[in-house]
Scaffold this motif. Structure first.
Motif, PDB file in Angstrom:
ATOM      1  N   GLU A 290       0.872  -1.253  -0.037  1.00  0.00           N
ATOM      2  CA  GLU A 290      -0.241   0.229   0.062  1.00  0.00           C
ATOM      3  C   GLU A 290       0.830   1.390  -0.272  1.00  0.00           C
ATOM      4  O   GLU A 290       0.456   2.713  -0.107  1.00  0.00           O
ATOM      5  CB  GLU A 290      -1.115  -0.212   1.276  1.00  0.00           C
ATOM      6  CG  GLU A 290      -0.486   0.411   2.307  1.00  0.00           C
ATOM      7  CD  GLU A 290      -1.402  -0.013   4.034  1.00  0.00           C
ATOM      8  OE1 GLU A 290      -1.654   0.832   4.911  1.00  0.00           O
ATOM      9  OE2 GLU A 290      -2.504  -1.010   3.524  1.00  0.00           O
ATOM     10  N   ILE A 291       2.196   0.952   0.199  1.00  0.00           N
ATOM     11  CA  ILE A 291       2.903   2.070  -0.043  1.00  0.00           C
ATOM     12  C   ILE A 291       3.447   2.252  -1.760  1.00  0.00           C
ATOM     13  O   ILE A 291       3.965   1.458  -2.121  1.00  0.00           O
ATOM     14  CB  ILE A 291       4.417   1.738   0.307  1.00  0.00           C
ATOM     15  CG1 ILE A 291       3.907   2.489   2.296  1.00  0.00           C
ATOM     16  CG2 ILE A 291       5.396   2.979   0.299  1.00  0.00           C
ATOM     17  CD1 ILE A 291       4.456   1.978   2.974  1.00  0.00           C
ATOM     18  N   ALA A 292       3.852   3.638  -2.037  1.00  0.00           N
ATOM     19  CA  ALA A 292       3.832   4.234  -3.165  1.00  0.00           C
ATOM     20  C   ALA A 292       5.338   5.300  -3.072  1.00  0.00           C
ATOM     21  O   ALA A 292       4.913   6.025  -2.041  1.00  0.00           O
ATOM     22  CB  ALA A 292       3.156   4.383  -3.940  1.00  0.00           C
ATOM     23  N   GLU A 293       6.078   5.556  -3.321  1.00  0.00           N
ATOM     24  CA  GLU A 293       7.190   6.496  -3.241  1.00  0.00           C
ATOM     25  C   GLU A 293       7.181   7.224  -4.609  1.00  0.00           C
ATOM     26  O   GLU A 293       7.706   7.384  -5.666  1.00  0.00           O
ATOM     27  CB  GLU A 293       8.622   5.804  -3.212  1.00  0.00           C
ATOM     28  CG  GLU A 293       9.336   4.898  -2.138  1.00  0.00           C
ATOM     29  CD  GLU A 293      10.034   4.812  -2.214  1.00  0.00           C
ATOM     30  OE1 GLU A 293      11.020   4.112  -2.791  1.00  0.00           O
ATOM     31  OE2 GLU A 293      11.159   4.418  -0.857  1.00  0.00           O
ATOM     32  N   THR A 294       7.350   8.390  -4.059  1.00  0.00           N
ATOM     33  CA  THR A 294       7.173   9.875  -5.179  1.00  0.00           C
ATOM     34  C   THR A 294       8.396  10.689  -4.520  1.00  0.00           C
ATOM     35  O   THR A 294       7.454  11.915  -3.552  1.00  0.00           O
ATOM     36  CB  THR A 294       5.820  10.853  -5.665  1.00  0.00           C
ATOM     37  OG1 THR A 294       5.274  10.808  -4.175  1.00  0.00           O
ATOM     38  CG2 THR A 294       4.721   9.137  -6.058  1.00  0.00           C
ATOM     39  N   GLY A 295       9.607  10.598  -5.194  1.00  0.00           N
ATOM     40  CA  GLY A 295      10.048  11.993  -5.050  1.00  0.00           C
ATOM     41  C   GLY A 295      10.927  12.012  -3.272  1.00  0.00           C
ATOM     42  O   GLY A 295      11.126  10.704  -2.504  1.00  0.00           O
ATOM     43  N   GLU A 296      10.935  13.184  -2.301  1.00  0.00           N
ATOM     44  CA  GLU A 296      12.137  13.332  -2.070  1.00  0.00           C
ATOM     45  C   GLU A 296      11.253  12.883  -0.614  1.00  0.00           C
ATOM     46  O   GLU A 296      10.274  13.671  -0.519  1.00  0.00           O
ATOM     47  CB  GLU A 296      12.596  14.501  -1.449  1.00  0.00           C
ATOM     48  CG  GLU A 296      13.899  15.279  -2.552  1.00  0.00           C
ATOM     49  CD  GLU A 296      14.882  13.936  -2.353  1.00  0.00           C
ATOM     50  OE1 GLU A 296      15.436  14.015  -0.530  1.00  0.00           O
ATOM     51  OE2 GLU A 296      15.480  13.623  -2.668  1.00  0.00           O
ATOM     52  N   TYR A 297      11.795  12.337   0.613  1.00  0.00           N
ATOM     53  CA  TYR A 297      11.399  12.126   2.404  1.00  0.00           C
ATOM     54  C   TYR A 297      12.279  12.285   3.137  1.00  0.00           C
ATOM     55  O   TYR A 297      12.989  11.680   2.473  1.00  0.00           O
ATOM     56  CB  TYR A 297       9.770  10.775   1.896  1.00  0.00           C
ATOM     57  CG  TYR A 297      10.642   9.363   1.916  1.00  0.00           C
ATOM     58  CD1 TYR A 297      10.775   8.958   2.413  1.00  0.00           C
ATOM     59  CD2 TYR A 297      10.065   9.023   0.269  1.00  0.00           C
ATOM     60  CE1 TYR A 297      11.223   7.590   2.381  1.00  0.00           C
ATOM     61  CE2 TYR A 297      10.638   7.412   0.382  1.00  0.00           C
ATOM     62  CZ  TYR A 297      11.209   6.760   0.822  1.00  0.00           C
ATOM     63  OH  TYR A 297      11.381   6.154   0.477  1.00  0.00           O
ATOM     64  N   ASP A 298      11.828  12.142   3.799  1.00  0.00           N
ATOM     65  CA  ASP A 298      12.780  11.580   4.774  1.00  0.00           C
ATOM     66  C   ASP A 298      11.423  10.514   6.504  1.00  0.00           C
ATOM     67  O   ASP A 298      10.520  10.401   6.173  1.00  0.00           O
ATOM     68  CB  ASP A 298      13.485  12.920   6.174  1.00  0.00           C
ATOM     69  CG  ASP A 298      12.189  13.727   6.516  1.00  0.00           C
ATOM     70  OD1 ASP A 298      10.603  13.681   7.067  1.00  0.00           O
ATOM     71  OD2 ASP A 298      12.547  15.079   5.953  1.00  0.00           O
ATOM     72  N   LEU A 299      12.540  10.205   6.692  1.00  0.00           N
ATOM     73  CA  LEU A 299      11.871   9.633   8.315  1.00  0.00           C
ATOM     74  C   LEU A 299      11.012  10.146   9.212  1.00  0.00           C
ATOM     75  O   LEU A 299      11.672   9.414  10.918  1.00  0.00           O
ATOM     76  CB  LEU A 299      12.956   8.267   8.786  1.00  0.00           C
ATOM     77  CG  LEU A 299      12.775   6.893   7.449  1.00  0.00           C
ATOM     78  CD1 LEU A 299      13.625   6.259   8.328  1.00  0.00           C
ATOM     79  CD2 LEU A 299      11.248   6.553   7.453  1.00  0.00           C
TER      80      LEU A 299
ATOM     81  N   LEU B  69      12.611  -2.322   8.052  1.00  0.00           N
ATOM     82  CA  LEU B  69      12.091  -1.074   6.959  1.00  0.00           C
ATOM     83  C   LEU B  69      13.109  -1.541   5.627  1.00  0.00           C
ATOM     84  O   LEU B  69      12.191  -1.205   4.343  1.00  0.00           O
ATOM     85  CB  LEU B  69      12.878   0.124   7.884  1.00  0.00           C
ATOM     86  CG  LEU B  69      12.166   0.561   8.529  1.00  0.00           C
ATOM     87  CD1 LEU B  69      13.470   2.080   9.067  1.00  0.00           C
ATOM     88  CD2 LEU B  69      10.708   0.852   8.659  1.00  0.00           C
TER      89      LEU B  69
END
Lengths: 113, 583
Positions: free
Chosen positions: B110-119, B146
């Motif tokens: 259920e997770i998609a990544e789009t671009g920059e992120y942090d934790l 993780l």
């Protein structure tokens, strides 16, 4: 932060219906990534879900307990609460194509018209 | 200047906190680094989660350090259930605000990544959990989860680096668990980030026996034991055994305790074994080793001492039943709780595990005597070197605890190499032998060595009867040593001979008496004869004298009648005599 929150309110439609998309954007303070994510999200929604979306911005710095509810690790995270199933999109939403796929607005490989 | 001093002070003594895990604090010289993260890595099922959980629970219960358990694998209920069997009540601890369980669930699909992120979300969450109970200890259980959930590993790595830094700044003592990787300690190289203390857990199977081992790979700023230490996960939790660190400085008692066999005590200078000594009782099958062990345990029971019996061949009930047949009733001690049996097959687990089990049991039960029956069965589990090293550690441990230990050892005829090897560790070596002769088998016992006391050099015969164990002198005659019925026969023969001699002497005595009687009788008869004769003769003499007197009187009268002159009475002897003679 208030800027984001008020922006979210402004864009919320007046009468929710069954087709209403409930989106929640988790941020931690007003970082550049959060701001970018919000503006990207607003743009995509306006384009693909005009009038049938509702964006709620949650600042975890203010409500840290909320992180547990939606199992938030990454910031920013966009959570599609409705329609089910729940979807999570991490990042600043700069890749529109992936956001659309992630939100089930478009199947993988479908071209943007 | 002052800052320099404090800095030096900090360098000298790295602050540590008790891990709460028995044995681990000893290996690490006081515990895990305080306020720093520790990496615990190992393969699946080697006890990482348990170690981390015990660190947290013991901290909360024993040191009043609240703790946060952030789990990336199991949820709160599962964790609570899993450790309930170890006696940890997480529900109660959570209610007391001593422990916070936080399950981080990540659904990859259920997770998609789009671009920059942090934790930052994780940081906030952890921070909130820590602050809510003012936690001093934190566990991140398999944070590597993780890596599976978040595809962007470069972000993850930099975020994890930041996380560990952040934990350090936060001043919490943390345990981070990680899966063992190929060619490196962890699958994703977490050891790069957590550099202060790395503990490796291992679960190895050698010849179908599994042993859990723990090794402190790295401990920055502290000395630590570098060996692999076996550890045990028992119903009381985690325990590590740092026995190799022990030295030879155990106390030596001068107190003596009975072996339970009176005659054996007499052989040992009259008083028995030294308290805290190690006794090897070796012998071939059926020579009565276990019986001597049981007598030893029984004696301990009589003294009111606690005894621990490790049986590697028989079950508790079997031992109790069998020992009853020789008049040793151990049941009262079991009922009283001063005697405990630990029966297990040696092949149940590895040597180290046995050692640990024994160590654990002794620590808990605190016995004053221990029996390991038979110690040789452990040899089947490991190689000679291993066995020797294990026994060395075991004996050292017993001596430190002042436990008198008796090791029945099964030998096959000649003394085996391993037996010789272990005998040097022992203080007393009692040897039991089968003595075969005259179509029967008897048991002989002698003391091969007994350190620090005088002891008999005699072979004694062991008699097992319903009255217990008896030691009797063997027949040691001028030509041979006899046991069993041969001894009894010989003794019988000798007794008959002695009886015969005695009878003869008596007869002679009587003969003398008789002779004396006869002679005395004869003497009496002769004496009587003599008396009679003397009397007769005296009678004669009297009669003769009377007659003479009569005669003289009559002669005088006659002379008077004839008016004879009176012969002058002696005046000149010669003349008168001559005159008279001529007449």
């Amino acid at each position: 932060m208030s800027k984001l929150a008020s922006a979210a309110k402004k864009n919320s439609p007046k009468a929710p219906n069954q087709e209403m998309w409930e989106l929640r954007l988790y941020v931690a303070g007003q970082t550049s990534k959060s701001v970018t994510a919000f503006s990207n999200l607003k743009k995509i929604c306006e384009e693909h879900l005009p009038g049938k979306y509702h964006i709620e911005v949650v600042d975890l710095l203010k409500n840290p307990t909320l992180a547990k509810g939606d199992q938030i690790l990454a910031i920013p995270t966009l959570v599609r609460k409705l329609p089910t199933p729940i979807r999570k999109i991490l990042g600043d939403l700069s890749d529109t194509e992936r956001v659309l796929v992630g939100l089930d607005l478009r199947q993988m490989g479908e071209q943007i018209t | 200047m002052t800052t320099k001093n404090t800095k030096r002070h900090q360098l000298q003594s790295l602050e540590k906190i008790s891990s709460g895990i028995s044995g681990l604090d000893e290996i690490t010289g006081g515990g895990l680094p305080k306020g720093r993260p520790t990496l615990v890595c190992g393969n699946a099922g080697c006890g990482k989660t348990l170690l981390a959980m015990e660190f947290l629970v013991r901290g909360a219960v024993e040191h009043n350090d609240p703790g946060v358990f952030m789990s990336f694998e199991e949820n709160e209920e599962e964790l609570t259930r899993n450790v309930a069997s170890l006696g940890f009540d997480l529900t109660a601890l959570s209610a007391q605000k001593k422990i916070v369980l936080d399950h981080v669930r990540i659904e990859r699909n259920e997770i998609a990544e789009t671009g920059e992120y942090d934790l930052e979300g994780l940081f906030i969450r952890l921070n909130h959990a820590i602050d809510s109970i003012k936690a001093k200890r934190v566990v991140l259980d398999t944070i590597e989860g993780l890596f599976a959930a978040l595809p962007n590993h470069s972000i993850l790595r930099s975020e994890l680096r930041r996380l560990f830094r952040w934990l350090k700044d936060k001043g919490v003592s943390a345990i981070i668990t990680a899966e063992r990787g190929e060619g490196q300690l962890t699958r994703h190289g977490l050891e790069e980030y957590v550099a202060d203390c790395v503990i490796l857990l291992d679960h190895r199977v050698n010849e179908q026996l599994s042993t859990r081992r723990l090794r402190v790979v790295k401990y920055r700023g502290s000395v630590h034991g570098t060996n692999e230490y076996p550890f045990l996960i028992s119903k009381d939790g985690f325990s590590v055994l740092p026995v190799t660190s022990m030295g030879l400085d155990h106390p030596a008692s001068t107190e003596r305790i009975s072996s339970g066999v009176d005659r054996l005590d007499t052989m040992l200078g009259g008083k028995g074994f030294f308290r805290g000594s190690s006794i090897l009782v070796s012998g071939t099958a059926g020579t009565g080793k276990s019986s001597i062990a049981a007598a030893f345990v029984d004696a301990a029971g009589r003294r009111g001492e606690r005894a621990l019996y490790f049986a590697f061949e028989e079950s508790q009930n079997q031992i109790l039943r069998n020992m009853k047949s020789i008049g040793l009733n151990l049941e009262p001690w079991v009922k009283k709780g001063t005697l405990q049996f630990h029966a297990s097959r040696p092949s149940l687990c590895g040597l180290e595990m046995h050692l640990l089990t024994i160590y654990d049991a002794v620590k808990k039960f605190k016995p004053s005597v221990v029996v390991m029956d038979p110690v040789t069965n452990l040899i089947s589990v490991g190689t000679e070197v291993e066995v020797r090293s294990m026994l060395t550690r075991l004996i050292d441990f017993f001596k430190t605890e002042q436990v008198t230990a008796l090791f029945p050892s099964l030998t096959t005829g000649e003394s085996s190499q391993s037996e010789i090897a272990i005998s040097s560790l022992m203080d007393v070596w009692v040897l039991l032998r089968n003595i075969e002769s005259g179509g029967e088998r008897n048991r002989g016992l002698y003391i091969l060595k007994s350190r620090g006391m005088e002891h008999s050099n005699q072979i004694r015969e062991v008699i097992l009867s319903s009255h217990g164990i008896g030691l009797v002198d063997v027949y040691a005659g001028p030509t041979t040593v006899l046991t069993g019925s041969a001894r009894i026969e010989q003794v019988g023969l000798e007794k008959a001979e002695a009886d015969r001699r005695k009878a003869q002497v008596d007869r002679r005595q009587r003969e003398i008496e008789r002779e004396r009687g006869v002679t005395n009788a004869q003497i009496a008869v002769l004496k009587a004869g003599l008396e009679a004769k003397i009397e007769e003769l005296n009678q004669n003499i009297t009669e003769e004298t009377l007659l003479e007197q009569v005669n003289e009187k009559s002669r005088f009268n006659m002379a008077a009648n004839r008016q004879a002159d009176v012969e002058p009475k002696v005046k000149h002897n010669g003349l008168t005599r001559i005159k008279g003679a001529t007449k």
